[in-house]
Design a protein around this motif. Sequence first.
Motif, PDB file in Angstrom:
ATOM      1  N   SER A 156      -9.294  35.503 -80.582  1.00  0.00           N
ATOM      2  CA  SER A 156      -8.373  35.822 -79.356  1.00  0.00           C
ATOM      3  C   SER A 156      -8.054  37.026 -79.272  1.00  0.00           C
ATOM      4  O   SER A 156      -7.066  37.786 -78.925  1.00  0.00           O
ATOM      5  N   ASN A 157      -9.182  38.029 -79.687  1.00  0.00           N
ATOM      6  CA  ASN A 157      -8.998  39.485 -79.814  1.00  0.00           C
ATOM      7  C   ASN A 157      -9.506  39.992 -78.582  1.00  0.00           C
ATOM      8  O   ASN A 157      -9.677  41.500 -78.768  1.00  0.00           O
ATOM      9  N   GLY A 158      -9.655  39.879 -77.503  1.00  0.00           N
ATOM     10  CA  GLY A 158     -10.081  40.339 -76.469  1.00  0.00           C
ATOM     11  C   GLY A 158      -8.806  41.302 -75.481  1.00  0.00           C
ATOM     12  O   GLY A 158      -7.817  41.181 -75.886  1.00  0.00           O
ATOM     13  N   PRO A 159      -9.344  41.937 -74.480  1.00  0.00           N
ATOM     14  CA  PRO A 159      -8.533  42.849 -73.861  1.00  0.00           C
ATOM     15  C   PRO A 159      -7.241  41.827 -73.217  1.00  0.00           C
ATOM     16  O   PRO A 159      -7.529  40.785 -72.865  1.00  0.00           O
ATOM     17  N   ALA A 160      -6.188  42.468 -72.751  1.00  0.00           N
ATOM     18  CA  ALA A 160      -5.283  41.928 -72.220  1.00  0.00           C
ATOM     19  C   ALA A 160      -5.784  41.151 -70.708  1.00  0.00           C
ATOM     20  O   ALA A 160      -6.363  41.869 -70.196  1.00  0.00           O
ATOM     21  N   SER A 168     -14.625  39.699 -80.217  1.00  0.00           N
ATOM     22  CA  SER A 168     -15.409  40.152 -81.145  1.00  0.00           C
ATOM     23  C   SER A 168     -15.503  39.457 -82.403  1.00  0.00           C
ATOM     24  O   SER A 168     -14.569  39.010 -82.620  1.00  0.00           O
ATOM     25  N   PHE A 169     -16.529  39.278 -83.443  1.00  0.00           N
ATOM     26  CA  PHE A 169     -16.235  38.738 -84.608  1.00  0.00           C
ATOM     27  C   PHE A 169     -17.576  39.317 -85.469  1.00  0.00           C
ATOM     28  O   PHE A 169     -18.357  39.835 -84.892  1.00  0.00           O
ATOM     29  N   ILE A 177     -20.222  40.944 -80.216  1.00  0.00           N
ATOM     30  CA  ILE A 177     -19.303  41.199 -79.255  1.00  0.00           C
ATOM     31  C   ILE A 177     -19.788  40.135 -78.010  1.00  0.00           C
ATOM     32  O   ILE A 177     -20.875  40.246 -77.367  1.00  0.00           O
ATOM     33  N   GLY A 178     -18.884  39.578 -77.587  1.00  0.00           N
ATOM     34  CA  GLY A 178     -19.300  38.310 -76.409  1.00  0.00           C
ATOM     35  C   GLY A 178     -18.449  38.994 -75.140  1.00  0.00           C
ATOM     36  O   GLY A 178     -17.138  39.112 -75.357  1.00  0.00           O
ATOM     37  N   LEU A 179     -18.989  39.204 -74.169  1.00  0.00           N
ATOM     38  CA  LEU A 179     -18.570  39.730 -72.988  1.00  0.00           C
ATOM     39  C   LEU A 179     -18.268  38.767 -71.751  1.00  0.00           C
ATOM     40  O   LEU A 179     -19.381  38.183 -71.372  1.00  0.00           O
ATOM     41  N   ASP A 180     -17.136  38.690 -71.156  1.00  0.00           N
ATOM     42  CA  ASP A 180     -16.825  37.852 -69.954  1.00  0.00           C
ATOM     43  C   ASP A 180     -17.012  39.031 -68.899  1.00  0.00           C
ATOM     44  O   ASP A 180     -16.513  40.042 -68.893  1.00  0.00           O
ATOM     45  N   GLN A 181     -17.698  38.682 -67.767  1.00  0.00           N
ATOM     46  CA  GLN A 181     -18.085  39.609 -66.801  1.00  0.00           C
ATOM     47  C   GLN A 181     -17.775  39.129 -65.684  1.00  0.00           C
ATOM     48  O   GLN A 181     -18.413  39.496 -64.338  1.00  0.00           O
ATOM     49  N   GLU A 195     -13.402  50.662 -78.030  1.00  0.00           N
ATOM     50  CA  GLU A 195     -12.794  50.457 -79.419  1.00  0.00           C
ATOM     51  C   GLU A 195     -13.343  49.676 -80.396  1.00  0.00           C
ATOM     52  O   GLU A 195     -13.476  50.016 -81.660  1.00  0.00           O
ATOM     53  N   GLN A 196     -13.931  48.511 -79.910  1.00  0.00           N
ATOM     54  CA  GLN A 196     -14.677  47.620 -80.848  1.00  0.00           C
ATOM     55  C   GLN A 196     -15.791  48.252 -81.317  1.00  0.00           C
ATOM     56  O   GLN A 196     -16.088  48.190 -82.613  1.00  0.00           O
ATOM     57  N   LEU A 197     -16.482  48.948 -80.741  1.00  0.00           N
ATOM     58  CA  LEU A 197     -17.757  49.643 -81.105  1.00  0.00           C
ATOM     59  C   LEU A 197     -17.441  50.623 -82.199  1.00  0.00           C
ATOM     60  O   LEU A 197     -18.180  50.744 -83.168  1.00  0.00           O
TER      61      LEU A 197
END
Length: 350
Positions: A156-160, A168-169, A177-181, A195-197
Motif C-alpha cells: 500500500s505504498n503508492g502515491p496518495a 513497489s516491492f 514497480i507496478g504502475l496504474d496508468q 523517489e522509488q527509483l
Amino acid sequence: MLLTIVVLSAQLLLPAAWAQVQSSWKFAVLCDTRGDSDPVNLDKSGVNESVVNSAARDIVKEGAELVIVPGDMVNGWYRINTPYASQFATWRKAMAPVYDAGIKVYPVRGNHEDGPFADPGKYPWPPNTAATPKSLPIPELRAAFLAAFPDAWLPSNGPAGSERYTYSFVHKNAFFIGLDQYIISFRVDQPWLDEQLKKNKEPHTFVYGHAPAFRVNHTDSLASYPRERDVFWNSLGKAGVRLYFSGHDHLYNRAHIKDEAGQSIYQVLLGSGGAPFAKWEPRAYAEGDRIVNDYHDEAHYGYGLVTVNGPKVVMEWKALVNQGGEDVWKTMDVLEYTVTPSQREARIQQ
C-alpha cells in the motif's frame, strides 16, 4: 580452498545486494487475459479461462516465484453482463495452480478494470492536448478490483490516491514497480516514481504497467502525452532499468528504444495472454526509426518468463503452439543481458 577464497573475495567487492542472492530464480509476466469481444453473447465469464489455466500450470512447472500482471485480466465493462466480482473470481479460479502453489501475484489495472474512454473514436496522431484519450472510470469496477485482490503481500505504498493501485516491492535481488496508468490517464505519478527509483538499492529493477510507452497498435498509450512519456523513459534509463513490461495490444512485440543518454531500454509488450488477437497494420511504429523492432508475433497466446541469475537476466516469451496435435508451451523469443555493479552505480550517480 584457493578457489573458495577467490570467490569470496570477489563477493566482498560487490554491493550487498549483489552478493545476497547467488542462485537463480524466476518470475512470470501474464497480461491481457480477458475474454472475447462478441457483442451478442454478453453472459460470458470475461476471462479466457483455458489459456489462463494452461499458462498458470506452466508457470508452476517452470518454478516461478511470483507473477506480475500488467492489466486487462477481465472484460470488466466491455460487452458483458456478468458482475465485476464474478469476473475477477473466475480469473482467480483459472489461476488456481499458481495461488495453490504459494506463488504471489502482483496485478495492476488496465483499461478494462477502469472504464471506457470519453471518445471511443480514433485519436489523432501526433497527439494534441485537446484530443488526448480520457477515461470514464467506473467506481464500482475500481472497488471490485481492490476487493478481488485483498492479498496481504500486496503493498500500500503508492502515491496518495493510488494506494494498492500503484506500488513497489522487493523480491530477493530485484526491485519491482507496478504502475496504474488510469487514475491519471496514460501517465504516471512521476515524482513518486523518481523517489522509488532513487531509493532502490537492488541490482535489478523491473517496471510494468498496462499501456505501452511507445505506441504499437492502439492509438492510446503513454505516447498520448509524449513529453511526459519521455521524462518517464529517461527516468528509467537513468536508474538502470532495462525492461518495461506492458500490454494493451493483443499481440507480442519486443522493441528497444534509447533514452537520452543512449541506453537501450526494452519495451516488452505481452498482450498475448488470451484476449482476441489483434492485427498490427501497417507494421510500422508511429514514431518511426526511434523504435527498433526485435521480435513480433500476433498469432500465438503467450506469457513472459524471466530468469534472474546474479547479474544476468534472461527473458523468454513462451507461446502456446500445437505440436503433433497437442498444445505445448514453447520458447519463441529470448533476450539476455547482464548488469554489472559498475554500470549500475554509474547510472545511479548520474
